[in-house]
Enzyme design. Sequence first.
Site, PDB file in Angstrom:
ATOM      1  N   GLU A 440       0.842  -1.211   0.000  1.00 32.99           N
ATOM      2  CA  GLU A 440       0.000   0.000   0.000  1.00 32.99           C
ATOM      3  C   GLU A 440       0.880   1.266   0.000  1.00 32.99           C
ATOM      4  OE1 GLU A 440      -3.369  -0.644  -0.409  1.00 32.99           O
ATOM      5  OE2 GLU A 440      -3.293   1.498  -0.899  1.00 32.99           O
TER       6      GLU A 440
HETATM    7  C1  LIG Z   1       2.654 -10.072   0.826  1.00 35.12           C
HETATM    8  C2  LIG Z   1       2.411  -9.046  -0.227  1.00 35.12           C
HETATM    9  C3  LIG Z   1       1.115  -8.711  -0.562  1.00 35.12           C
HETATM   10  C4  LIG Z   1       0.876  -7.785  -1.577  1.00 35.12           C
HETATM   11  N1  LIG Z   1      -0.410  -7.545  -1.969  1.00 35.12           N
HETATM   12  C5  LIG Z   1      -0.616  -6.833  -3.104  1.00 35.12           C
HETATM   13  C6  LIG Z   1      -1.915  -6.746  -3.681  1.00 35.12           C
HETATM   14  O1  LIG Z   1      -2.894  -7.295  -3.143  1.00 35.12           O
HETATM   15  N2  LIG Z   1      -2.063  -6.079  -4.859  1.00 35.12           N
HETATM   16  C7  LIG Z   1      -1.023  -5.480  -5.476  1.00 35.12           C
HETATM   17  O2  LIG Z   1      -1.212  -4.901  -6.528  1.00 35.12           O
HETATM   18  N3  LIG Z   1       0.235  -5.509  -4.950  1.00 35.12           N
HETATM   19  C8  LIG Z   1       0.454  -6.178  -3.784  1.00 35.12           C
HETATM   20  N4  LIG Z   1       1.722  -6.262  -3.261  1.00 35.12           N
HETATM   21  C9  LIG Z   1       2.815  -5.542  -3.889  1.00 35.12           C
HETATM   22  C10 LIG Z   1       3.271  -4.346  -3.065  1.00 35.12           C
HETATM   23  O3  LIG Z   1       2.298  -3.346  -3.072  1.00 35.12           O
HETATM   24  C11 LIG Z   1       4.637  -3.890  -3.643  1.00 35.12           C
HETATM   25  O4  LIG Z   1       5.586  -4.843  -3.219  1.00 35.12           O
HETATM   26  C12 LIG Z   1       5.010  -2.495  -3.211  1.00 35.12           C
HETATM   27  O5  LIG Z   1       4.190  -1.578  -3.850  1.00 35.12           O
HETATM   28  C13 LIG Z   1       6.466  -2.145  -3.519  1.00 35.12           C
HETATM   29  O6  LIG Z   1       6.789  -2.451  -4.842  1.00 35.12           O
HETATM   30  P1  LIG Z   1       8.105  -3.325  -5.143  1.00 35.12           P
HETATM   31  O7  LIG Z   1       8.037  -4.517  -4.288  1.00 35.12           O
HETATM   32  O8  LIG Z   1       8.215  -3.515  -6.597  1.00 35.12           O
HETATM   33  O9  LIG Z   1       9.296  -2.435  -4.625  1.00 35.12           O
HETATM   34  P2  LIG Z   1      10.046  -1.225  -5.469  1.00 35.12           P
HETATM   35  O10 LIG Z   1       9.040  -0.316  -6.046  1.00 35.12           O
HETATM   36  O11 LIG Z   1      11.019  -1.891  -6.377  1.00 35.12           O
HETATM   37  O12 LIG Z   1      10.796  -0.512  -4.289  1.00 35.12           O
HETATM   38  C14 LIG Z   1      12.010  -1.008  -3.703  1.00 35.12           C
HETATM   39  C15 LIG Z   1      12.543   0.023  -2.718  1.00 35.12           C
HETATM   40  O13 LIG Z   1      12.846   1.256  -3.405  1.00 35.12           O
HETATM   41  C16 LIG Z   1      12.177   2.327  -2.779  1.00 35.12           C
HETATM   42  N5  LIG Z   1      11.799   3.313  -3.781  1.00 35.12           N
HETATM   43  C17 LIG Z   1      11.196   3.119  -4.960  1.00 35.12           C
HETATM   44  N6  LIG Z   1      11.011   4.288  -5.585  1.00 35.12           N
HETATM   45  C18 LIG Z   1      11.493   5.249  -4.783  1.00 35.12           C
HETATM   46  C19 LIG Z   1      11.603   6.672  -4.855  1.00 35.12           C
HETATM   47  N7  LIG Z   1      11.142   7.359  -5.903  1.00 35.12           N
HETATM   48  N8  LIG Z   1      12.178   7.323  -3.830  1.00 35.12           N
HETATM   49  C20 LIG Z   1      12.612   6.659  -2.752  1.00 35.12           C
HETATM   50  N9  LIG Z   1      12.545   5.326  -2.628  1.00 35.12           N
HETATM   51  C21 LIG Z   1      12.001   4.629  -3.632  1.00 35.12           C
HETATM   52  C22 LIG Z   1      10.974   1.717  -2.083  1.00 35.12           C
HETATM   53  O14 LIG Z   1      10.525   2.535  -1.007  1.00 35.12           O
HETATM   54  C23 LIG Z   1      11.542   0.393  -1.621  1.00 35.12           C
HETATM   55  O15 LIG Z   1      12.198   0.569  -0.401  1.00 35.12           O
HETATM   56  C24 LIG Z   1       1.968  -7.158  -2.223  1.00 35.12           C
HETATM   57  C25 LIG Z   1       3.285  -7.479  -1.851  1.00 35.12           C
HETATM   58  C26 LIG Z   1       3.504  -8.431  -0.910  1.00 35.12           C
HETATM   59  C27 LIG Z   1       4.946  -8.819  -0.602  1.00 35.12           C
END
Ligand SMILES: Cc1cc2nc3c(=O)[nH]c(=O)nc-3n(C[C@H](O)[C@H](O)[C@H](O)COP(=O)(O)OP(=O)(O)OC[C@H]3O[C@@H](n4cnc5c(N)ncnc54)[C@H](O)[C@@H]3O)c2cc1C
Length: 591
Positions: A440
């Site tokens: 979220e």
């Molecule tokens: C158990 C679980 C349940 C989930 N449920 C859902 C769901 O129901 N529906 C759904 O759609 N998704 C879901 N997700 C996905 C979740 O919302 C994403 O994992 C989350 O949005 C982060 O995306 P990412 O994992 O690709 O991390 P990334 O976007 O790759 O981020 C990696 C790191 O980089 C940082 N970062 C990225 N951009 C910036 C920036 N501009 N400035 C500073 N820091 C930055 C982030 O804060 C983070 O620390 C779920 C994930 C898990 C693990």
Amino acid sequence: MPVYKAPVRDFQFVLNEYLNVGQYKDVDGFADSGPDLMSPVLEAAAQMCEEVLFPLNQKGDKIGLKYNDGVVTMPDGFKEAYKTYVDGGWPSFTCDTNYGGQGLPEVLNMPLMEMVCSANLSFGLTPGLSHGAYNALITYGSDEIKKRYLPKMVTGHWSGVMCLTEPQAGTDLGLIRTKAEPNADGSYSITGGKIFISSGEHELTENIVHLILARLPDAPKGIKGISLFVSSKFHVNDDGSMGSRNKIRCEGIEHKMGLHCSPTCVMNYDGATAYLVGEKHKGMRAMFVMMNAARLYVGVQGLGIGEVAYQNALAYAKDRLQMRALTGAKFPEKAADPIIVHPDVRRMILTQKAFCEGGRALAMEMALKIDLAHRHTNPEVKKECDDFVQLLTPVVKSYLTDGGFDMASLAVQVYGGYGYIGEYGVEQYVRDARITMIYEGTNGVQALDLIGRKLSYGAGRYLRAFFHPLDAFISKHKENPAMAEFTKPLYVHMGYLQQATLWLATRGMVNPDDAAGGAVEYQRMFAQVALAFVWARQAEIALGKVGGSEGEFYQAKLDTARFYMQKILPQNIGLLASITNGSKSIMAAAM
Ligand SMILES: Cc1cc2nc3c(=O)[nH]c(=O)nc-3n(C[C@H](O)[C@H](O)[C@H](O)COP(=O)(O)OP(=O)(O)OC[C@H]3O[C@@H](n4cnc5c(N)ncnc54)[C@H](O)[C@@H]3O)c2cc1C
């Protein structure tokens, strides 16, 4: 074995004394919000969470989920528990009466949400996400879509899921590739893959409604070309009955650190029939509308874990005998004193208590403001409440989820080595809580939202919704010596927060890295001042009642407020120093 007892007395305190929800009985939906009607509802919810959901939590964590050829199976008991939840009418609590809901305000639903998260967070994700999907459809769906999907979602017979994330598109949803092709009959065919979809597939409900972000053929590149669609595992006929299977398949489940009974699914859409929700290319706008409520709900997940972790740490600390109190034996008849006599153990437990009770009041205040922003008839009240919600949403989401994890970790610390061992149950809370800081919108991204969009909005308009009432409260108690121990630190730390705000606003114009480099610390500082304001107001109530029939309850409020002001709030001094040191040491460092 871990224990859980729903904090019903504290819910009543927040609803009836801290928020005094009875004063809004003329606002739509609030007529039944008085203590007479709400107390039995709270008791019934507490009983379900303690007796049905909680016993499944530890068991489910050990057994986990099974995946076989597109089907996800939950451990025994989950299906029956979900049926109990649905039969109790809990999914419909705050839903629109036009679709079979009970029309009650969100603030009255908050205790239920917290209790479910404390009792069994894995279970809680399915109804929680369904409510998010319901919110999106009720706000943006056409009448036809609402009629087709909402009645069964409101009863809980169908669940809803949010399908945003793809392997290459997490925080940056502008990178989404899932495609939506228009069909001749006005529907769309969705093709693509999503990952990490919570409750994407399960056997708890007859049908699963998918809200999917996808790109139309004529979509502009990036975030401005994303549209929102609704689809479902089984087609839905015009009369609302279920048809054949749609082209939606779960390709597998993720194997996770925690939440072992929440199916996090890899989903494949292979030309799935779907319908547009809202306007073409405006899918992100629809998502943003429901994000405040969704982010608050994730914050409550952290709070729920914090509460159950606190309860177990307290019980254990009263029982475990190790060493003697520094000031002499407190239980000389025993082989040693219980560890609750030791200052550091007391510090950990009070930190948990201050977080849970303060966080609960803040979260419920947010929910009330969301309700009033939607339901109040006075436009001025609506605006003030909405401004408060806009500003505090990232603060509350991040503080409660960071805190939930920290409080779970403190519970492990209070248990010592036993905390690290599976049988005692508290290590599960650490694992389960960790994801709430990521999904979220990660907490780092929440901080960017706070400093990037919320601080500057309307030349500080949102900020005024927080600082004006705070200022007024301090002025009201200027000549009140009984409140000085609370209002003085509040005044000082409000000043620090204003100093940090000004620094970020001015430095951010010169070098955005300076603002972004201190954003998370600023967000934490903001939350700690917001909680100090909560605790000062709880102390104000407690001072008037400490000599009465429930003196012990109010004395505990005063003790915790004092602890918060003296031991937690001063952390802001370090945060201010770090924020105003800027980003040079971060950005210049070789990596
Ligand atoms: C158990 C679980 C349940 C989930 N449920 C859902 C769901 O129901 N529906 C759904 O759609 N998704 C879901 N997700 C996905 C979740 O919302 C994403 O994992 C989350 O949005 C982060 O995306 P990412 O994992 O690709 O991390 P990334 O976007 O790759 O981020 C990696 C790191 O980089 C940082 N970062 C990225 N951009 C910036 C920036 N501009 N400035 C500073 N820091 C930055 C982030 O804060 C983070 O620390 C779920 C994930 C898990 C693990």
